[in-house]
Write an enzyme that holds these catalytic residues in place. Sequence first.
Site, PDB file in Angstrom:
ATOM      1  N   GLY A   1      10.567 -29.105 -28.002  1.00 32.88           N
ATOM      2  CA  GLY A   1       9.992 -27.909 -27.402  1.00 32.88           C
ATOM      3  C   GLY A   1      10.794 -26.636 -27.554  1.00 32.88           C
ATOM      4  O   GLY A   1      10.665 -25.720 -26.735  1.00 32.88           O
TER       5      GLY A   1
ATOM      6  N   HIS B   1       5.115 -23.812 -39.216  1.00 31.96           N
ATOM      7  CA  HIS B   1       5.576 -24.815 -40.177  1.00 31.96           C
ATOM      8  C   HIS B   1       6.942 -24.372 -40.707  1.00 31.96           C
ATOM      9  O   HIS B   1       7.109 -23.207 -41.055  1.00 31.96           O
ATOM     10  CB  HIS B   1       4.562 -24.961 -41.321  1.00 31.96           C
ATOM     11  CG  HIS B   1       4.965 -26.002 -42.314  1.00 31.96           C
ATOM     12  ND1 HIS B   1       4.843 -27.356 -42.064  1.00 31.96           N
ATOM     13  CD2 HIS B   1       5.545 -25.903 -43.533  1.00 31.96           C
ATOM     14  CE1 HIS B   1       5.322 -28.033 -43.093  1.00 31.96           C
ATOM     15  NE2 HIS B   1       5.759 -27.185 -43.991  1.00 31.96           N
TER      16      HIS B   1
ATOM     17  N   ASP C   1      -1.755 -27.762 -42.975  1.00 22.86           N
ATOM     18  CA  ASP C   1      -0.990 -26.565 -43.363  1.00 22.86           C
ATOM     19  C   ASP C   1      -1.767 -25.684 -44.347  1.00 22.86           C
ATOM     20  O   ASP C   1      -1.176 -24.918 -45.109  1.00 22.86           O
ATOM     21  CB  ASP C   1       0.362 -26.969 -43.995  1.00 22.86           C
ATOM     22  CG  ASP C   1       1.211 -27.778 -43.028  1.00 22.86           C
ATOM     23  OD1 ASP C   1       1.896 -28.709 -43.479  1.00 22.86           O
ATOM     24  OD2 ASP C   1       1.139 -27.509 -41.815  1.00 22.86           O
TER      25      ASP C   1
ATOM     26  N   GLU D   1      11.601 -19.551 -37.078  1.00 23.54           N
ATOM     27  CA  GLU D   1      10.517 -20.036 -36.219  1.00 23.54           C
ATOM     28  C   GLU D   1      10.475 -19.330 -34.867  1.00 23.54           C
ATOM     29  O   GLU D   1       9.423 -18.839 -34.427  1.00 23.54           O
ATOM     30  CB  GLU D   1      10.659 -21.543 -35.988  1.00 23.54           C
ATOM     31  CG  GLU D   1      10.569 -22.347 -37.260  1.00 23.54           C
ATOM     32  CD  GLU D   1      10.803 -23.814 -37.002  1.00 23.54           C
ATOM     33  OE1 GLU D   1      10.299 -24.346 -36.010  1.00 23.54           O
ATOM     34  OE2 GLU D   1      11.487 -24.434 -37.836  1.00 23.54           O
TER      35      GLU D   1
HETATM   36  C1  GRF Z   1      10.611 -28.126 -35.795  1.00 22.95           C
HETATM   37  O1  GRF Z   1      11.167 -28.566 -37.030  1.00 22.95           O
HETATM   38  C2  GRF Z   1       9.428 -27.252 -36.055  1.00 22.95           C
HETATM   39  O2  GRF Z   1       9.561 -26.536 -37.250  1.00 22.95           O
HETATM   40  C3  GRF Z   1       8.326 -28.220 -36.230  1.00 22.95           C
HETATM   41  O3  GRF Z   1       8.581 -29.228 -35.265  1.00 22.95           O
HETATM   42  C4  GRF Z   1      10.008 -29.328 -35.081  1.00 22.95           C
HETATM   43  C5  GRF Z   1      10.403 -29.412 -33.628  1.00 22.95           C
HETATM   44  O4  GRF Z   1       9.945 -28.267 -32.988  1.00 22.95           O
HETATM   45  N1  GRF Z   1       7.061 -27.556 -36.086  1.00 22.95           N
HETATM   46  P1  GRF Z   1      10.190 -28.061 -31.380  1.00 22.95           P
HETATM   47  O5  GRF Z   1      11.670 -27.974 -31.158  1.00 22.95           O
HETATM   48  O6  GRF Z   1       9.601 -29.269 -30.679  1.00 22.95           O
HETATM   49  O7  GRF Z   1       9.490 -26.780 -31.052  1.00 22.95           O
END
Ligand code: GRF
Length: 199
Positions: free
Chosen positions: A12, A106, A147, A177
């Site tokens: 998360g 992504h 995607d 991100e």
């Molecule tokens: C990350 O690698 C993100 O790029 C992908 O999921 C992974 C974990 O994301 N979408 P998060 O820490 O759970 O937000």
Amino acid sequence: MKKIAVLVSGGGTNLQAILDAEKSGIIKSAKVVTVISDSEGAFALTRAENAGVEAVCIPKKSADFETRLIGLLDEKNVDLIVLAGFLSILSSEFTRHFEGKIINIHPSLIPSFCGKGFYGLRVHQAALARGVKLTGATVHYVNEIPDGGRIIAQKAVKVLPGDTPEALQQRVMKEAEHVILPQAIEDICSVDTAESEGR
Ligand code: GRF
């Protein structure tokens, strides 16, 4: 004020970036009204609870997973569904039902290293194996092609000598991100808000 649902599966950190952006004012046209995880025990649910946001788990293995998910999202009448580290593949029925209202983050510069089987650390392993000098992250609309939806935002991140997949993943999350996802949410919701308020 637009209503957002955030779908999660794991740690998360992208959800946390969204919640922090609400607090800091980067996101001012929208509010997270529910966080839904397909995995029990996802730390993302704890992050939601700590922020006072409804946290729901619909286990992906439950037979009526998508039916329950659609029902909850319809009941909340959300304006935007954000896939933030969400690993379940959603059916074309689901993406059609919420056409134009689902976005995903992504961890690569689409069209590189994306599509079926490219998620989490595998994306960065592939980028390192290919020897790219730049990678990054992409926010895109979600359609029935994994995607495959229209690209909304991208941010590039340099690959450094000696990068491991883990180190690269952390840098892409932190520098790309967690920056472009909150900004994309505000950009989408502020336009809609302006339109709906006739501005
Ligand atoms: C990350 O690698 C993100 O790029 C992908 O999921 C992974 C974990 O994301 N979408 P998060 O820490 O759970 O937000």
